[in-house]
Scaffold this active site. Structure first.
Site, PDB file in Angstrom:
ATOM      1  N   CYS A  94       0.731  -0.949  -0.092  1.00 13.95           N
ATOM      2  CA  CYS A  94      -0.086  -0.332   0.033  1.00 13.95           C
ATOM      3  C   CYS A  94       0.417   1.346  -0.462  1.00 13.95           C
ATOM      4  O   CYS A  94       0.817   1.983  -0.681  1.00 13.95           O
ATOM      5  CB  CYS A  94      -0.582   0.025   1.405  1.00 13.95           C
ATOM      6  SG  CYS A  94      -0.034  -0.118   2.855  1.00 13.95           S
ATOM      7  N   HIS A 392      -2.010   0.711   6.529  1.00 10.46           N
ATOM      8  CA  HIS A 392      -2.668   1.433   5.861  1.00 10.46           C
ATOM      9  C   HIS A 392      -2.137   2.406   5.294  1.00 10.46           C
ATOM     10  O   HIS A 392      -2.355   3.419   5.985  1.00 10.46           O
ATOM     11  CB  HIS A 392      -4.412   0.663   6.076  1.00 10.46           C
ATOM     12  CG  HIS A 392      -4.663   0.157   3.800  1.00 10.46           C
ATOM     13  ND1 HIS A 392      -3.595   0.050   3.074  1.00 10.46           N
ATOM     14  CD2 HIS A 392      -5.094   1.697   3.363  1.00 10.46           C
ATOM     15  CE1 HIS A 392      -4.125  -0.017   2.090  1.00 10.46           C
ATOM     16  NE2 HIS A 392      -5.175   0.672   1.935  1.00 10.46           N
ATOM     17  N   ASN A 413      -8.082   4.760  -1.935  1.00 12.49           N
ATOM     18  CA  ASN A 413      -7.415   3.976  -1.888  1.00 12.49           C
ATOM     19  C   ASN A 413      -7.072   2.748  -2.699  1.00 12.49           C
ATOM     20  O   ASN A 413      -6.626   4.103  -4.399  1.00 12.49           O
ATOM     21  CB  ASN A 413      -8.981   2.918  -0.970  1.00 12.49           C
ATOM     22  CG  ASN A 413      -8.160   1.744  -0.187  1.00 12.49           C
ATOM     23  OD1 ASN A 413      -7.040   1.446   0.235  1.00 12.49           O
ATOM     24  ND2 ASN A 413      -9.214   1.362   0.687  1.00 12.49           N
TER      25      ASN A 413
END
Length: 477
Positions: A94, A392, A413
């Site tokens: 991520c 994250h 995201n």
């Protein structure tokens, strides 16, 4: 001898000549269980909750509809990015995806590229990240070869020789050293989409290497011989990565049409040439990690780093965090958004989140009433107790302001737009309430020019306090 009901008295005898120590041990008894059963039978509300949870699960039963539907509308007074989201699938990169999304935003803007037509290669950065982590692991194995296998540091290294985790500073170091390439020049492969099998192979290989390196040190081999061993071992890691990802390109061709349908071609660029030509104006090294970690253990206005965080050997960029109060951190974020630029950030996305609806909100789930419990820990206590850590990285793409104060944040995201046939957020974007931001956002990457001069100087010159490698902030546990 037993004390009344549930308590067992246990005597621990010390060595001769030392005072005897007596301690109580509480045993869970039948009487305790009877009291628990009686208490639950009286909890009528939880009997209704039991039926709901058994049939629907905890979150579905506890979700507040007003929060999930009414409160979180995807409309923002400042909206700087609506580009198509990337999809990291079953890879834990991520931090890389978010960093490349940040760079992609600049390329799309500067070249006037049509919506959703361009992406940078995540596999390119991941390839070299794996190679650099292997080199760091070997360096550390040699450094601590004299310590036994039961040593906590050695155990930490061998437990996970390398993995997918990372942070903003390692991302900057990788890009500055290896450059970037367009996605089409080095696309995803099956192992880059799902890294579990690759990680198993690399970990096994590196543990074999660790055994050989420790034996070599024990036998008295000199540094030059150890370096030669490492080069051979790294050659094997490189070969594994090439089989899994393909060999990374030495030169790439960049062809595109802009929003006006004009054709452009730039041929034969090295990854570093591509990076410097199309992203040099961004000046990525100027973006620094600003964190909010409250509590007495972590005083504000200090710089922190982490021991053994798999940093790039010989790299110019090192893991470095500037800890400030949340109000100041949000001020930096707002300044960057108001200037029209998104913000890379790291948070604990596992908390109070509905991934399908794309909502991050402290009031989303009423688990207190569902279970008749009370949550009392604040942000510092949650971190201290291991309840919440950065998990994250994503990108802040906008904010909704009321009276110039943030109400909710737009989050880009990297989980694609759907999963298993179900939507992921609002076309891949999430909405975070401001209270959620306060409690679960830990780090942002801010252009240093937005920091006051005293904090810039502190970041550059302040002596960093070193957290141990087991600290929850370590991106490579």
């Amino acid at each position: 001898m037993k004390a009344p009901d549930e308590v067992v008295l246990s005597r621990t005898t010390q060595r001769p000549g030392r005072e005897q120590r007596v301690r109580w041990i509480m045993e869970l008894t039948k009487q305790d269980l009877e009291r628990m059963r009686a208490s639950y039978r009286e909890a009528k509300a939880q009997h209704i909750a039991e039926n709901a949870v058994k049939n629907n699960g905890i979150h579905a039963s506890a979700e507040r509809e007003s929060v999930a539907v009414t409160k979180n509308q995807p409309v923002f007074s400042i909206d700087v990015d609506s580009e198509a989201v990337a999809n990291q699938r079953q890879a834990g990169f991520c931090w890389d995806y978010s960093g490349l999304n940040f760079l992609r935003w600049h390329i799309e803007k500067n070249l006037d590229l049509p919506h959703g037509t361009f992406q940078l290669s995540q596999a390119h950065t991941i390839f070299y990240d794996k190679l650099e982590k292997a080199n760091f692991f070997m360096e550390s194995i040699i450094k601590y070869a004299g310590d036994g296998l039961d040593d906590r540091r050695v155990d930490f290294l061998l437990a996970q020789p390398q993995q997918d985790g990372g942070d903003f500073d390692p991302f900057v170091a990788l890009v500055e050293k290896y450059g970037v390439v367009p996605y089409d020049a080095y696309p995803d492969t099956a192992p880059s989409k799902n890294t579990a099998e690759l990680n198993a192979v690399l970990d096994r290989l590196l543990r074999e290497d660790a055994l050989a390196l420790r034996d070599a040190v024990a036998s008295g081999k000199e540094q030059r011989a150890l370096d030669d061993m490492r080069k051979d071992m790294l050659n094997e890691v490189y070969r594994v990565m090439c089989v899994a990802f393909g060999e990374p390109p030495e030169r790439v061709d960049f062809e595109y049409r802009d929003s006006k349908k004009q054709y452009h071609a730039d041929l034969g660029l090295t990854p570093l040439e591509f990076y410097k030509k199309y992203l040099g104006a961004v000046n990525l090294p100027d973006y620094v990690g600003v964190i909010n970690l409250p509590g007495e253990r972590f005083p504000y206005n200090n710089v922190y780093t982490i021991d053994m965080a798999h940093e790039m050997q010989g790299g110019a960029r090192h893991l470095r965090y500037l800890n400030v109060e949340m109000a100041q951190l949000k001020g930096f974020v707002l300044d960057q958004l108001k200037a029209g630029e998104p913000v890379w950030f790291a948070s604990d996305v596992t908390q109070d989140a509905d991934f399908q609806k794309g909502i991050l909100d402290l009031d989303l789930y009423d688990t207190e009433q569902l279970f008749d419990v009370k949550w009392t820990m604040d942000k510092a206590q949650r971190f201290d107790m291991g309840q919440s850590i950065p998990t994250h990285a994503m990108m802040i793409a906008g904010v909704d302001l009321v009276d110039d104060k943030p109400v909710r944040w737009k989050i880009e995201n990297s989980w694609g737009t759907e999963n298993g046939g179900k939507p992921t957020g609002h076309k891949g974007y999430f909405i975070a309430s401001d209270a959620w931001f306060d409690n679960y956002v830990y780090e942002v990457a801010i252009d240093r020019k937005r920091l006051p001069e005293d904090l810039q100087k502190l970041y550059d010159e302040g002596e960093a306090k070193v957290w141990p490698y087991w600290n929850g902030f370590n991106p490579l546990p």
